[in-house]
Design an enzyme around this catalytic site. Structure first.
Site, mmCIF file in Angstrom:
data_model
loop_
_atom_site.group_PDB
_atom_site.id
_atom_site.type_symbol
_atom_site.label_atom_id
_atom_site.label_comp_id
_atom_site.label_asym_id
_atom_site.label_seq_id
_atom_site.Cartn_x
_atom_site.Cartn_y
_atom_site.Cartn_z
ATOM 1 N N TRP A 679 31.589 2.585 -6.643
ATOM 2 C CA TRP A 679 31.784 3.649 -5.491
ATOM 3 C C TRP A 679 32.384 2.479 -4.369
ATOM 4 C CZ3 TRP A 679 28.434 4.590 -1.154
ATOM 5 C CH2 TRP A 679 28.752 5.552 -0.145
ATOM 6 N N ASP A 760 21.221 2.732 -6.704
ATOM 7 C CA ASP A 760 21.791 3.825 -5.612
ATOM 8 C C ASP A 760 21.674 5.121 -6.587
ATOM 9 O OD1 ASP A 760 23.278 5.313 -4.398
ATOM 10 O OD2 ASP A 760 25.123 4.197 -4.541
ATOM 11 N N LYS A 796 24.173 15.491 -2.634
ATOM 12 C CA LYS A 796 24.586 16.363 -3.538
ATOM 13 C C LYS A 796 23.407 17.241 -4.186
ATOM 14 C CE LYS A 796 27.469 12.908 -2.947
ATOM 15 N NZ LYS A 796 28.544 12.445 -3.120
HETATM 16 N N1 KET Z 1 26.429 6.263 -3.542
HETATM 17 C C1 KET Z 1 27.235 6.677 -4.347
HETATM 18 C C2 KET Z 1 27.546 6.309 -5.644
HETATM 19 C C3 KET Z 1 28.114 7.914 -3.944
HETATM 20 O O1 KET Z 1 29.068 8.188 -4.896
HETATM 21 C C4 KET Z 1 28.047 8.339 -2.478
HETATM 22 C C5 KET Z 1 29.097 9.314 -2.224
HETATM 23 C C6 KET Z 1 27.058 7.670 -1.954
HETATM 24 C C7 KET Z 1 26.034 6.606 -2.325
HETATM 25 C C8 KET Z 1 26.662 8.076 -0.483
HETATM 26 O O2 KET Z 1 26.405 9.448 -0.248
HETATM 27 P P1 KET Z 1 25.912 9.956 1.101
HETATM 28 O O3 KET Z 1 26.602 11.230 1.403
HETATM 29 O O4 KET Z 1 25.756 8.731 2.081
HETATM 30 O O5 KET Z 1 24.563 10.130 0.661
HETATM 31 N N2 KET Z 1 29.933 9.491 -2.783
HETATM 32 C C9 KET Z 1 30.928 10.308 -2.535
HETATM 33 C C10 KET Z 1 31.083 10.695 -1.032
HETATM 34 C C11 KET Z 1 31.561 9.701 -0.323
HETATM 35 O O6 KET Z 1 32.627 9.004 -0.700
HETATM 36 O O7 KET Z 1 31.199 9.353 0.755
HETATM 37 C C12 KET Z 1 32.152 10.243 -3.221
HETATM 38 O O8 KET Z 1 32.184 9.425 -4.000
HETATM 39 O O9 KET Z 1 33.129 11.348 -3.225
#
Ligand code: KET
Length: 967
Positions: A679, A760, A796
């Site tokens: 990511w 993560d 999610k």
């Molecule tokens: N870790 C991973 C691996 C991840 O894909 C995301 C979000 C997050 C943490 C953080 O998510 P949060 O909303 O802070 O709980 N990924 C999706 C959204 C983004 O990029 O912010 C994505 O990859 O589309």
């Protein structure tokens, strides 16, 4: 021989405390220790074996066997199926414990020799199929040489030997004989092919160092690693015999200038360098000795705090002190101070500064000091041959030492002549022979001889047979003049000073300007008329008439993921499709708020007692507890032991950031390894927190699967203690996860290298549809009792994206508590206390960042997690989301197949979680966006959750066209 040493009355005379000792009594903790150890060895769980070996063995010894031996091997054999190899290992430890805490009888010394012979025979004949920790294998070789040395000392003290002892010595004259010892070590080196392995490794054909000698393909590391350590054993034995040249030759295959398996165990690292340095000192290779002593002393200085609890700690400190003494000696003989690092130098001054000054004088007092330091720091030399038992019994155990001391002091004496020369050569660039002779109060002829001797003495022969110089100052004689040449270029200070001057000038100019500005301001405040020509006031950058002080700021690019949504929003096309961000959509393409979430919110709204006060810095207590349970499992021993601390953070991202900031402040290793690819935000989160970000291989584009070998290699060569970021499940962006078995291997490797896992977990429940199944990787790491960090997100799996709900949990190591149940009371509060101290520091991280987290989202989560029925409702809804994604995979795959799109698209079905890593390149992605209004990240990742049965054909058309038309 096999079987236990009979512990008869004669042998148990170890003082009063031993009088009640029964060698056949096996306390419960020993029973469970051997049973557990035996099982771990059979299952090849190196990490567990290591922990038991390092921790449990010590604590059980402390508790039950402080001054008596462990139970006899016969008494424990029944608990381990009478396994021959295990019994040999047990006896090896049994004797080691005896040597360390009691004094062995002659019979026991002989039996221990027998046991080593049997053990090495088994290893040499290749029937050992286990994986043992390097620490243990090192200890075996180390102890083998130690017992040999101790036997020689014992035998040489003939004075008070009884007739019975002498009879035994005669009878067992093969025990601990020097050829036998050298032969075993040499046989291990040869049979293991370690020299060839290290050779081939240089050509990239072997992996030994990168895996720390472990075999991850199911084989055994025992022979290889014993062979490796035996080279160091040989170095040590040859040093004990005074044959330094042969000793150094034995470790030639090991590159001492690099890290290697010998540095993976602190004891082996220190032993290697101590003997290497000492041998070099005795061979007059002073610079080499100084260089390596300096390096290891610096290393010990920096790392000794991590070994405080280790059983080797005292030994580490002792060798540390001895090496300072040797360094003081070497530097006095060859004043190459520039090779010594500042920290080491200041320690050295503190310990030996005054003595070193006196040693440089080369008078009788200096001589006595050389004697003192050498005697304190030299190895315990041995006479390897047995005495003639018929002659009068005298002690001769000091003979070898006296001989080496004599040789050394003889060398020192010769250096005496040279010290004067060194002083003068350091002062003059040219000086006539006559003048120098008169300064030194010798005639010219003698001076010429002394000068030649100096040249000779300052050279030595290196391992390739080449002559190398140790001189700090070199000279030549031309006619009657001595010309001094600096052999090493002096440091260039010019540049440094120039840079400092420029910097200072800059500061002066700044100060002048500030002075002017203050003057102008003072005038202004005093109401004096404004001087329009005053350059300072006119240029005052914040005055209203000026262009912005931020005028220089350039436009930043959009975020690679969130920027896709920005572009999508601007597109007026009715067929546009956003597959960029990982956010769930319904079949109708709409964002989804889970029913159970709506219900929880309704309950919160209805509850009039609820207020909007600040939460504590660490967030909602209920939420934290429930979150830890959700990810670690309700029955997690870590939670039960109170050694988990959880803080509520701003979703997954915030949890990662808080964890990163904490590690940057409180963890000794500042390197984090993240998967390649990962990511995109990971790099920035950890980099901005001040950690050094490196990658490990993860994805193999050729197979569209895991590059497991690359992963192991990269983690295998990461520095010990490094942090490793792991995606708990549903790896983003690849959708490729390790299998359970692969996770297990990763865990073992990481625990062995003390790599710190930082999970993560952004997709718990999204990979398999099951919350527990998706947390298995994490639970595996927490179950083994080691340390672990987890960042959780509810974005999610509960669809709470914008509420920013997440948590950071840190599980503190609780090893000693779990394995040595019987000694629990002595250690049980440790880990919980660490956890609460960690939490106090997490608060210091959070408070200046955002003070405390928001209340609403966490309350929703807590409401759902707390209530059984609501929890089950959530599980059903979560499973439905996961299932819909899986069905989208199938539909897309079928659609491409029916179109005959070139390529193997089975990875769409194989990958898991929210995303498919299609393999489309950025040109193809751009084509799809331009021609089909389909938005995805440029690496070819598509969010499967953004698809629906209605939009699949459109996407399949686009991919088909991209693959067939776009480059
Ligand atoms: N870790 C991973 C691996 C991840 O894909 C995301 C979000 C997050 C943490 C953080 O998510 P949060 O909303 O802070 O709980 N990924 C999706 C959204 C983004 O990029 O912010 C994505 O990859 O589309």
């Amino acid at each position: 021989m096999a079987g236990a040493v009979p512990y008869d009355s004669e042998q148990s005379a170890h003082g009063d405390s031993a009088s009640g000792y029964d060698p056949n009594y096996v306390p419960d903790s020993v029973k469970s220790f051997v049973v557990h150890m035996y099982r771990q060895i059979r299952e090849k769980n190196v990490y567990e074996i290591h922990q038991m070996y390092e921790t449990s063995f010590q604590s059980i010894s402390d508790r039950f066997f402080k001054d008596v031996p462990w139970p006899s091997v016969d008494a424990v054999a029944t608990y381990v199926d009478n396994d021959h190899v295990f019994c040999l290992l047990y006896r090896e430890m049994w004797f080691r414990h005896l040597y360390a805490r009691l004094s062995p009888t002659l019979k026991q010394r002989i039996d221990s020799w027998d046991n080593y012979c049997n053990l090495f025979q088994v290893v040499l004949h290749g029937v050992v199929n286990m994986q043992l920790p390097n620490q243990w294998l090192w200890d075996m070789v180390d102890e083998f040489v130690y017992q040999f040395q101790s036997f020689c000392q014992y035998r040489a003290k003939m004075k008070n030997k009884t007739e019975q002892e002498i009879a035994l010595l005669r009878q067992y004259d093969q025990a601990w004989n020097v050829y036998g010892v050298l032969n075993y070590l040499q046989a291990l080196v040869e049979k293991s092919s370690i020299i060839q392995i290290l050779e081939q490794e240089k050509e990239g054909l072997e992996q030994f160092t990168a895996t720390d000698g472990y075999d991850y393909s199911g084989g055994s590391n025992v022979l290889k690693v014993l062979g490796y350590f035996s080279m160091i054993g040989l170095l040590r034995v040859h040093c004990l015999l005074g044959d330094y040249h042969t000793g150094l030759k034995c470790i030639l295959p090991i590159d001492i200038t690099q890290q290697g398996v010998y540095t993976s165990v602190i004891g082996s690292h220190i032993t290697t360098i101590y003997h290497y340095g000492f041998a070099n000192l005795m061979l007059r290779k002073y610079t080499e000795a100084i260089r390596e002593f300096n390096k290891i002393l610096l290393y010990i200085f920096k790392t000794k705090q991590y070994h405080q609890k280790s059983p080797q700690y005292e030994q580490i400190l002792k060798k540390n002190e001895q090496m300072y003494a040797l360094l003081a000696v070497t530097l006095s003989l060859c004043p190459q101070l520039k090779l010594v690092e500042e920290t080491v130098n200041s320690q050295l001054r503190e310990k030996y500064g005054e003595k070193m000054l006196r040693m440089q004088r080369f008078d009788d007092e200096a001589f006595a000091l050389y004697d003192e330091l050498f005697s304190y720091a030299c190895p315990k030399f041995i006479t390897p041959s047995a005495p003639s038992y018929d002659e009068p019994l005298v002690n001769y155990n000091q003979d070898a030492y006296r001989l080496q001391l004599k040789l050394f002091l003889y060398e020192v004496k010769q250096q005496q002549l040279l010290s004067g020369i060194r002083t003068f050569l350091n002062v003059y660039s040219t000086i006539s022979l006559a003048k120098l002779a008169s300064y030194m109060e010798v005639d010219e002829h003698t001076l010429r001889t002394v000068l030649m001797t100096y040249k000779h003495k300052m050279h030595s022969v290196n391992s390739d047979g080449k002559i190398v110089s140790n001189m700090d100052t070199n000279f030549y004689i031309d006619d009657d003049m001595v010309h001094v040449v600096e052999s090493k270029a002096p440091k260039k200070y010019g540049d440094y000073f120039m840079r400092q001057i420029v910097k200072l000038e800059g500061i002066m100019t700044d100060i002048d300007r500030i002075k002017l500005e203050i003057n102008a301001l003072v005038r202004h405040l005093q109401g004096s008329p404004l001087d329009a020509a005053d350059p300072c006031l006119a240029a005052a950058p914040t005055s209203a008439a000026q262009i912005s002080v931020f005028d220089h700021v350039v436009r930043a690019p959009e975020d690679p993921i969130l920027g896709v949504t920005v572009a999508y929003n601007k597109d007026p096309s009715p067929v546009k499709l956003n597959l960029g961000v990982g956010a769930y959509r319904t079949e109708e393409g709409k964002p989804l708020v889970l029913n159970v979430v709506r219900k929880a919110e309704q309950m919160l709204v209805n509850d009039r007692s609820r207020v909007k006060e600040y939460l504590p810095i660490v967030g909602l207590a209920d939420f934290n507890k429930l979150s830890a349970k959700l990810i670690l499992g309700a029955d997690s021993p870590a939670i039960q032991d109170n050694r988990v601390t959880t803080v509520q953070c701003l979703s997954g991202t915030g949890s990662l950031r808080v964890g990163a900031e904490f590690l940057a402040r409180h963890y000794h290793q500042h390197t984090i390894y993240i998967p390649q690819p990962t990511w995109g935000n990971h790099v920035k989160i950890f980099g901005l927190a001040g950690l050094a970000v490196k990658t490990y291989r993860y994805y193999d584009p050729a197979t569209r699967g895991l590059n497991f070998r690359g992963l192991l290699e990269d983690l295998g060569s990461a520095p010990s203690g490094a942090i490793v970021l792991l995606h708990a499940c549903a790896h983003n962006p690849t959708g490729v996860d390790p299998t359970a078995q692969e996770w297990e291997q990763i865990r073992q490797l990481m625990r062995l290298k003390a790599l710190l896992p930082f999970f993560d977990s952004a997709y718990q429940g999204f990979a398999s549809g099951n919350l527990d199944a998706d947390a298995q990787s994490i639970r595996m790491f927490v179950r083994d009792g080691g340390e672990c960090l987890v960042a959780q997100s509810y974005a999610k799996n509960m669809g709470l994206y914008g509420e920013r709900v997440g948590a950071l949990s840190m599980s503190i190591s609780g090893f000693s508590e779990r394995l040595t149940v019987s000694v629990k009371d002595e250690q049980s509060t440790g880990s919980a206390d660490v956890a609460s101290r960690v939490e106090s520091q997490l608060k210091l991280v959070i408070r200046p960042m955002y003070s405390n987290p928001p209340i609403h989202g966490a309350s929703i989560v807590a409401t759902i997690l707390k209530d059984r029925a609501m929890f089950q409702e959530w599980e059903v809804e979560l499973k439905a989301m996961a299932d819909r994604i899986i069905s989208m995979r199938k539909q897309l795959f079928d659609a491409l197949r029916s179109r005959g799109t070139p390529g193997d698209w089975s990875h769409i079905i194989k990958q898991i979680g929210m995303f498919t890593f299609t393999g489309l390149n950025s040109t193809q992605v751009a084509f799809m966006t331009k021609e089909y209004h389909i938005y995805l990240t440029s690496d070819g990742r598509i969010s499967m959750a953004g698809l629906s049965s209605r939009t699949v054909p459109h996407l399949a058309d686009a991919i088909h066209a991209a693959v067939t038309k776009a480059a």
